[in-house]
Design a protein around this motif. Structure first.
Motif, short mmCIF file in Angstrom:
data_model
loop_
_atom_site.label_atom_id
_atom_site.label_comp_id
_atom_site.label_asym_id
_atom_site.label_seq_id
_atom_site.Cartn_x
_atom_site.Cartn_y
_atom_site.Cartn_z
N SER A 158 2.88 6.03 9.12
CA SER A 158 3.22 5.47 7.82
C SER A 158 2.36 6.03 6.69
O SER A 158 2.87 6.36 5.63
N SER A 159 1.07 6.17 6.90
CA SER A 159 0.22 6.66 5.81
C SER A 159 0.44 8.14 5.55
O SER A 159 0.51 8.57 4.40
N VAL A 160 0.56 8.95 6.61
CA VAL A 160 0.80 10.39 6.43
C VAL A 160 2.16 10.61 5.78
O VAL A 160 2.30 11.40 4.84
N ARG A 161 3.16 9.94 6.29
CA ARG A 161 4.51 10.10 5.75
C ARG A 161 4.55 9.69 4.27
O ARG A 161 5.13 10.39 3.45
N SER A 162 3.90 8.59 3.94
CA SER A 162 3.93 8.10 2.56
C SER A 162 3.18 9.03 1.61
O SER A 162 3.69 9.40 0.55
N LEU A 163 1.97 9.41 1.97
CA LEU A 163 1.13 10.22 1.09
C LEU A 163 1.58 11.68 1.03
O LEU A 163 1.78 12.23 -0.04
N VAL A 164 1.76 12.29 2.19
CA VAL A 164 2.03 13.73 2.24
C VAL A 164 3.52 14.05 2.15
O VAL A 164 3.94 14.81 1.27
N ALA A 165 4.30 13.50 3.07
CA ALA A 165 5.71 13.89 3.14
C ALA A 165 6.52 13.38 1.94
O ALA A 165 7.13 14.17 1.22
N MET A 166 6.50 12.08 1.72
CA MET A 166 7.29 11.54 0.61
C MET A 166 6.64 11.78 -0.74
O MET A 166 7.30 12.19 -1.68
N GLY A 167 5.34 11.51 -0.84
CA GLY A 167 4.66 11.63 -2.12
C GLY A 167 4.38 13.06 -2.53
O GLY A 167 4.99 13.59 -3.46
N PHE A 168 3.45 13.71 -1.83
CA PHE A 168 3.02 15.05 -2.23
C PHE A 168 4.16 16.07 -2.19
O PHE A 168 4.41 16.77 -3.17
N CYS A 169 4.85 16.15 -1.05
CA CYS A 169 5.93 17.15 -0.93
C CYS A 169 7.09 16.81 -1.86
O CYS A 169 7.74 17.70 -2.40
N GLY A 170 7.35 15.52 -2.05
CA GLY A 170 8.39 15.10 -2.98
C GLY A 170 8.08 15.50 -4.42
O GLY A 170 8.94 15.89 -5.18
N GLY A 171 6.80 15.41 -4.78
CA GLY A 171 6.38 15.81 -6.13
C GLY A 171 6.27 17.32 -6.28
O GLY A 171 6.53 17.86 -7.34
N MET B 196 0.81 -1.21 0.00
CA MET B 196 0.00 0.00 0.00
C MET B 196 0.86 1.27 0.00
O MET B 196 0.46 2.27 -0.56
N THR B 197 2.03 1.22 0.63
CA THR B 197 2.90 2.40 0.70
C THR B 197 3.28 2.94 -0.68
O THR B 197 3.17 4.15 -0.90
N PRO B 198 3.71 2.10 -1.62
CA PRO B 198 4.05 2.64 -2.94
C PRO B 198 2.86 3.34 -3.62
O PRO B 198 3.05 4.33 -4.33
N VAL B 199 1.67 2.84 -3.39
CA VAL B 199 0.48 3.46 -3.99
C VAL B 199 0.27 4.86 -3.40
O VAL B 199 -0.01 5.82 -4.11
N LEU B 200 0.42 4.98 -2.07
CA LEU B 200 0.26 6.29 -1.43
C LEU B 200 1.32 7.28 -1.91
O LEU B 200 1.02 8.45 -2.18
N VAL B 201 2.55 6.82 -2.02
CA VAL B 201 3.63 7.69 -2.52
C VAL B 201 3.33 8.12 -3.96
O VAL B 201 3.49 9.30 -4.31
N ALA B 202 2.88 7.19 -4.77
CA ALA B 202 2.58 7.51 -6.17
C ALA B 202 1.43 8.50 -6.29
O ALA B 202 1.50 9.46 -7.08
N LEU B 203 0.38 8.30 -5.52
CA LEU B 203 -0.77 9.22 -5.57
C LEU B 203 -0.37 10.62 -5.09
O LEU B 203 -0.71 11.62 -5.72
N GLY B 204 0.34 10.68 -3.98
CA GLY B 204 0.80 11.97 -3.47
C GLY B 204 1.76 12.64 -4.44
O GLY B 204 1.68 13.84 -4.69
N GLY B 205 2.68 11.86 -5.00
CA GLY B 205 3.65 12.41 -5.95
C GLY B 205 2.99 12.93 -7.22
O GLY B 205 3.38 13.98 -7.74
N ALA B 206 1.99 12.21 -7.70
CA ALA B 206 1.28 12.67 -8.90
C ALA B 206 0.58 13.99 -8.64
O ALA B 206 0.68 14.94 -9.43
N ALA B 207 -0.12 14.08 -7.51
CA ALA B 207 -0.81 15.33 -7.17
C ALA B 207 0.18 16.47 -6.98
O ALA B 207 -0.04 17.59 -7.47
N GLY B 208 1.28 16.21 -6.28
CA GLY B 208 2.29 17.25 -6.05
C GLY B 208 2.95 17.72 -7.34
O GLY B 208 3.17 18.91 -7.54
N SER B 209 3.24 16.79 -8.23
CA SER B 209 3.89 17.15 -9.51
C SER B 209 2.98 18.00 -10.39
O SER B 209 3.43 18.97 -11.01
#
Length: 124
Positions: free
Chosen positions: A61-74, A1-14
């Motif tokens: 884990s979910s906040v870090r994956s979606l917001v910190a790594m995914g969204f902010c990373g993107g 599930m973590t890769p999916v959260l990172v991908a969704l957050g990253g897509a939105a951030g990008s």
């Protein structure tokens, strides 16, 4: 599930980074990279806020994956910051290059700290 959260957050951030950069650069019509500066400052604030939220009980884990790594990373972009600084230097707008480094670093750290302080005030 973590890769999916990172991908969704990253897509939105990008996508938000691209749209924000285009809008800010069109508004400011300047060789200075105001769009990149804007997304980096906003992303630093969001990352600081989410870090404060994590410190005070959010599901890590979910906040870090979606917001910190995914969204902010993107959303934020060190590579574009570096590229634009070198571009400004090579285009002989060296004052802009120096200002870009100084303002980005100081404003990014300040923004992240303010986000952390706000989260601490809200969640502590």
């Amino acid at each position: 599930m973590t890769p999916v959260l990172v991908a969704l957050g990253g897509a939105a951030g990008s996508i938000l980074r691209y749209l924000t950069d285009r809008r800010v650069q069109a508004w400011r019509d300047s060789p200075f990279p105001f769009g990149t500066l804007t997304v980096n400052i906003v992303g630093s604030f969001i990352l600081g806020f989410s870090s404060g939220w994590l410190l005070h009980g959010a599901e890590p884990s979910s906040v870090r994956s979606l917001v910190a790594m995914g969204f902010c990373g993107g959303l934020t972009t060190f590579s574009t910051f570096g590229y634009e600084t070198v571009r400004l230097f090579l285009e002989k707008t060296r004052l802009y290059a120096v200002l870009n480094v100084l303002v980005t670093v100081v404003a990014g750290l300040t923004s992240g700290a303010l986000g952390l302080l706000l989260a601490t005030a809200v969640f502590a």
